[in-house]
Design a protein around this motif. Structure first.
Motif, PDB file in Angstrom:
ATOM      1  N   UNK A 137     -17.336  44.673 -54.607  1.00  0.00           N
ATOM      2  CA  UNK A 137     -18.077  44.740 -55.863  1.00  0.00           C
ATOM      3  C   UNK A 137     -18.781  43.417 -56.155  1.00  0.00           C
ATOM      4  N   UNK A 138     -18.097  42.309 -55.903  1.00  0.00           N
ATOM      5  CA  UNK A 138     -18.706  41.000 -56.119  1.00  0.00           C
ATOM      6  C   UNK A 138     -19.943  40.832 -55.247  1.00  0.00           C
ATOM      7  N   UNK A 139     -19.843  41.258 -53.993  1.00  0.00           N
ATOM      8  CA  UNK A 139     -20.982  41.167 -53.077  1.00  0.00           C
ATOM      9  C   UNK A 139     -22.159  42.018 -53.557  1.00  0.00           C
ATOM     10  N   UNK A 140     -21.853  43.208 -54.077  1.00  0.00           N
ATOM     11  CA  UNK A 140     -22.919  44.081 -54.572  1.00  0.00           C
ATOM     12  C   UNK A 140     -23.628  43.431 -55.757  1.00  0.00           C
ATOM     13  N   UNK A 141     -22.854  42.872 -56.684  1.00  0.00           N
ATOM     14  CA  UNK A 141     -23.459  42.222 -57.846  1.00  0.00           C
ATOM     15  C   UNK A 141     -24.342  41.052 -57.437  1.00  0.00           C
ATOM     16  N   UNK A 142     -23.917  40.293 -56.438  1.00  0.00           N
ATOM     17  CA  UNK A 142     -24.752  39.200 -55.941  1.00  0.00           C
ATOM     18  C   UNK A 142     -26.006  39.742 -55.256  1.00  0.00           C
ATOM     19  N   UNK A 143     -25.846  40.845 -54.543  1.00  0.00           N
ATOM     20  CA  UNK A 143     -26.990  41.410 -53.828  1.00  0.00           C
ATOM     21  C   UNK A 143     -28.050  41.948 -54.782  1.00  0.00           C
ATOM     22  N   UNK A 144     -27.632  42.621 -55.846  1.00  0.00           N
ATOM     23  CA  UNK A 144     -28.615  43.215 -56.751  1.00  0.00           C
ATOM     24  C   UNK A 144     -29.299  42.175 -57.619  1.00  0.00           C
ATOM     25  N   UNK A 145     -28.860  40.925 -57.569  1.00  0.00           N
ATOM     26  CA  UNK A 145     -29.565  39.881 -58.302  1.00  0.00           C
ATOM     27  C   UNK A 145     -30.767  39.358 -57.545  1.00  0.00           C
ATOM     28  N   UNK A 146     -31.027  39.916 -56.381  1.00  0.00           N
ATOM     29  CA  UNK A 146     -32.272  39.654 -55.668  1.00  0.00           C
ATOM     30  C   UNK A 146     -33.437  40.080 -56.556  1.00  0.00           C
ATOM     31  N   UNK A 147     -34.481  39.289 -56.571  1.00  0.00           N
ATOM     32  CA  UNK A 147     -35.613  39.583 -57.459  1.00  0.00           C
ATOM     33  C   UNK A 147     -36.316  40.888 -57.119  1.00  0.00           C
TER      34      UNK A 147
ATOM     35  N   UNK B 134     -24.472  37.889 -62.759  1.00  0.00           N
ATOM     36  CA  UNK B 134     -23.850  36.717 -62.157  1.00  0.00           C
ATOM     37  C   UNK B 134     -22.533  36.361 -62.811  1.00  0.00           C
ATOM     38  N   UNK B 135     -22.471  36.452 -64.137  1.00  0.00           N
ATOM     39  CA  UNK B 135     -21.227  36.160 -64.848  1.00  0.00           C
ATOM     40  C   UNK B 135     -20.140  37.172 -64.507  1.00  0.00           C
ATOM     41  N   UNK B 136     -20.527  38.447 -64.387  1.00  0.00           N
ATOM     42  CA  UNK B 136     -19.551  39.475 -64.038  1.00  0.00           C
ATOM     43  C   UNK B 136     -19.038  39.284 -62.616  1.00  0.00           C
ATOM     44  N   UNK B 137     -19.923  38.871 -61.710  1.00  0.00           N
ATOM     45  CA  UNK B 137     -19.486  38.596 -60.340  1.00  0.00           C
ATOM     46  C   UNK B 137     -18.455  37.466 -60.313  1.00  0.00           C
ATOM     47  N   UNK B 138     -18.686  36.434 -61.118  1.00  0.00           N
ATOM     48  CA  UNK B 138     -17.731  35.326 -61.183  1.00  0.00           C
ATOM     49  C   UNK B 138     -16.401  35.783 -61.773  1.00  0.00           C
TER      50      UNK B 138
ATOM     51  N   UNK C 252     -39.601  55.543 -50.038  1.00  0.00           N
ATOM     52  CA  UNK C 252     -40.312  54.352 -49.595  1.00  0.00           C
ATOM     53  C   UNK C 252     -39.332  53.412 -48.941  1.00  0.00           C
ATOM     54  N   UNK C 253     -39.660  52.871 -47.801  1.00  0.00           N
ATOM     55  CA  UNK C 253     -38.739  52.027 -47.048  1.00  0.00           C
ATOM     56  C   UNK C 253     -38.665  50.656 -47.674  1.00  0.00           C
ATOM     57  N   UNK C 254     -37.478  50.165 -47.854  1.00  0.00           N
ATOM     58  CA  UNK C 254     -37.280  48.822 -48.389  1.00  0.00           C
ATOM     59  C   UNK C 254     -37.561  47.819 -47.293  1.00  0.00           C
ATOM     60  N   UNK C 255     -38.602  47.013 -47.448  1.00  0.00           N
ATOM     61  CA  UNK C 255     -39.022  46.127 -46.373  1.00  0.00           C
ATOM     62  C   UNK C 255     -38.157  44.890 -46.264  1.00  0.00           C
ATOM     63  N   UNK C 256     -37.627  44.422 -47.379  1.00  0.00           N
ATOM     64  CA  UNK C 256     -36.785  43.228 -47.368  1.00  0.00           C
ATOM     65  C   UNK C 256     -35.467  43.559 -48.025  1.00  0.00           C
ATOM     66  N   UNK C 257     -34.388  43.409 -47.310  1.00  0.00           N
ATOM     67  CA  UNK C 257     -33.091  43.728 -47.908  1.00  0.00           C
ATOM     68  C   UNK C 257     -32.579  42.500 -48.626  1.00  0.00           C
ATOM     69  N   UNK C 258     -31.688  42.701 -49.519  1.00  0.00           N
ATOM     70  CA  UNK C 258     -31.235  41.625 -50.370  1.00  0.00           C
ATOM     71  C   UNK C 258     -30.411  40.613 -49.604  1.00  0.00           C
ATOM     72  N   UNK C 259     -30.573  39.352 -49.974  1.00  0.00           N
ATOM     73  CA  UNK C 259     -29.802  38.289 -49.340  1.00  0.00           C
ATOM     74  C   UNK C 259     -28.605  37.979 -50.215  1.00  0.00           C
ATOM     75  N   UNK C 260     -27.442  38.146 -49.667  1.00  0.00           N
ATOM     76  CA  UNK C 260     -26.203  37.920 -50.427  1.00  0.00           C
ATOM     77  C   UNK C 260     -25.839  36.451 -50.322  1.00  0.00           C
ATOM     78  N   UNK C 261     -25.783  35.788 -51.463  1.00  0.00           N
ATOM     79  CA  UNK C 261     -25.494  34.370 -51.486  1.00  0.00           C
ATOM     80  C   UNK C 261     -24.077  34.143 -51.974  1.00  0.00           C
ATOM     81  N   UNK C 262     -23.414  33.133 -51.460  1.00  0.00           N
ATOM     82  CA  UNK C 262     -22.068  32.838 -51.982  1.00  0.00           C
ATOM     83  C   UNK C 262     -22.160  32.500 -53.459  1.00  0.00           C
ATOM     84  N   UNK C 263     -21.304  33.085 -54.249  1.00  0.00           N
ATOM     85  CA  UNK C 263     -21.349  32.862 -55.698  1.00  0.00           C
ATOM     86  C   UNK C 263     -19.955  33.060 -56.243  1.00  0.00           C
TER      87      UNK C 263
END
Length: 473
Positions: free
Chosen positions: A152-162, A128-132, A1-12
């Motif tokens: 790795x930090x970017x991935x952790x922030x990305x997967x926190x997308x709802x 989020x704590x692990x990314x920090x 199934x195609x992912x319609x919305x990709x995760x938004x990576x936020x500065x954290x």
């Protein structure tokens, strides 16, 4: 199934990441909706004060029916005479069904998914704590590792997308936790240079593989690959521990590097089988088999005489691809070595509820959600079946008879429901035949076999061919 919305990576980074993590951990819990079949909210109309006395009803005009007269209370059921053993009268329509866990088919969570929502916030806070923490470690790692730690930090922030399936987030968190431990060993001045160099190369590979898994446009595929990376990242602990025979460690490191390179080079092509039992040619099935071989050979519980052969066969299989000359033979050897190494540990001595919990969690990680949705449809709530389950996440023991199962629906809502173990384990056995259980689950397969054997012996409940497989252990 195609992912319609990709995760938004936020500065954290730094303190802001910790604040974000705490906000996620203490965020408001959605208010539970009224239970299906409820007849009111218990609130007075806004026009009536709570401390006022309602006026008496206005008498109807002469000759009209008294439409405002309060209805008579329902008749009280007659009290049966002493010694009467007849069944009580059935409840009125709309009364919620209750019963024993092995007989009730749930129609909803009954709590609006509040426990699942709380578990999701806790998981996001952990990510989020692990990314920090990783962001802080960038100041202490060798210069060549800074890009990997940032990755790795970017991935952790990305997967926190709802929208990220919780199962994929779990895989990313477990991988990053193992990397964080390896970074501590790299930073330790007492670590031998050869160990530091080997760990540095492995960390770079894990970061690249996890980033590739996260970049997949297919959520089922990215979730499965995240689990592959998490399981095989156990090799980092072998190198950091410095207590494994050199030949075994070399086989594990070479096998892990081959596996992570394969993940980065590309995922399963269209038309390939992607799940357990879906065909011998699926690359994802191949990835999972190799990852389970590496993880089991890295496990201290695996006996020394089994570790060497399993590590060698995992290394050999990792260098092949489905369809390569001799690949089928390497696959069969790895499957046999894996089964022998796991079954030699014996069935775990644990109660049914705990065995079922461990089993269910491993199956949820390893079997495609489309397969699970089909095989569990007769058990899951009507609301899940109508909306569609996106990610069967995990279960928690709820007494010794039922499991509280968490899932993310196609509308991204997380929900939970109680499912009877007596019904759950047989359905999982249908989704994952015994011939595939070791290659798909690795060591957790023993929990599934233990649960099936207990159900058979204590309740006469059959779970496919899991019982016969358990009797061979």
């Amino acid at each position: 199934m195609t992912r319609t919305t990709r995760r938004h990576i936020l500065p954290l980074t730094g303190a802001s990441a910790v604040v974000a993590a705490l906000a996620l951990a203490t965020g408001p819990v959605p208010t539970a909706a009224a239970a299906p079949g409820a007849t009111g909210t218990g609130r007075l109309p806004s026009s009536v004060r709570a401390d006022s006395t309602p006026p008496p009803p206005t008498p109807p005009p002469s000759g009209e029916q008294g439409t405002t007269t309060p209805p008579a209370p329902p008749p009280t059921p007659p009290t049966p005479p002493p010694g009467d053993t007849t069944s009580p009268p059935p409840p009125p329509p709309g009364t919620p069904t209750t019963g024993t866990p092995d007989t009730v088919t749930p129609t909803g969570s009954g709590d609006d998914g509040a426990p699942a929502s709380a578990a999701l916030r806790q998981q996001q806070a952990e990510a989020g704590s692990l990314a920090a923490d990783l962001d802080d470690k960038k100041a202490d790692v060798p210069e060549e590792l800074v890009p990997s730690v940032q990755q790795l930090t970017d991935v952790l922030q990305a997967v926190n997308d709802t929208q990220t399936p919780p199962q994929e987030r779990d895989g990313a968190v477990r991988s990053a936790q193992q990397v964080a431990s390896a970074l501590d060993v790299i930073d330790d001045p007492q670590t031998p240079p050869a160990v530091r160099d080997r760990l540095t190369g492995l960390v770079q590979q894990v970061a690249g593989a996890l980033n590739a898994a996260n970049g997949s446009q297919s959520p089922p595929e990215s979730g499965m690959l995240a689990q592959v990376v998490a399981r095989s990242a156990s090799v980092l602990g072998v190198v950091a521990g410095q207590d494994t025979p050199p030949d075994v460690e070399n086989s594990l490191v070479a096998g892990a590097n081959n596996l992570w390179s394969s993940v980065q080079q590309g995922t399963a092509s269209e038309g390939e089988a992607t799940g357990a039992g879906g065909g011998a040619g699926g690359r994802q099935e191949w990835h999972m088999l190799v990852a389970n071989g590496l993880q089991t050979a890295s496990d201290p519980k695996t006996s020394g005489d089994k570790r060497k052969g399993l590590a060698e066969s995992a290394h050999e299989a990792s260098a092949s691809r489905p369809g390569d000359p001799g690949a089928a033979g390497k696959k069969r050897r790895l499957e046999k070595e894996l089964k022998d190494a796991i079954s030699s540990q014996g069935l775990p001595d644990e109660p049914l509820g705990k065995a079922a919990e461990f089993c269910t969690n491993s199956v949820f990680e390893s079997v495609p959600d489309t397969t699970l949705a089909e095989d569990l449809q007769s058990l899951t709530p009507d609301t899940w079946n109508s909306e569609g389950v996106r990610d069967f996440w995990k279960s928690q023991e709820s007494g010794n008879d039922s499991l509280d199962v968490f899932a993310q629906l196609q509308n991204d809502k997380v929900d939970n429901t109680a499912l009877a173990i007596k019904r759950m384990i047989p359905q999982l056995a249908d989704a994952l035949p015994a011939k595939d259980i070791y290659s798909s689950l690795g060591a957790p397969a023993l929990h599934c076999l233990q649960a099936a054997l207990q159900l058979d012996q204590e309740a006469g409940v059959k779970s496919g061919n899991w019982v016969s497989a358990a009797q061979q252990v």
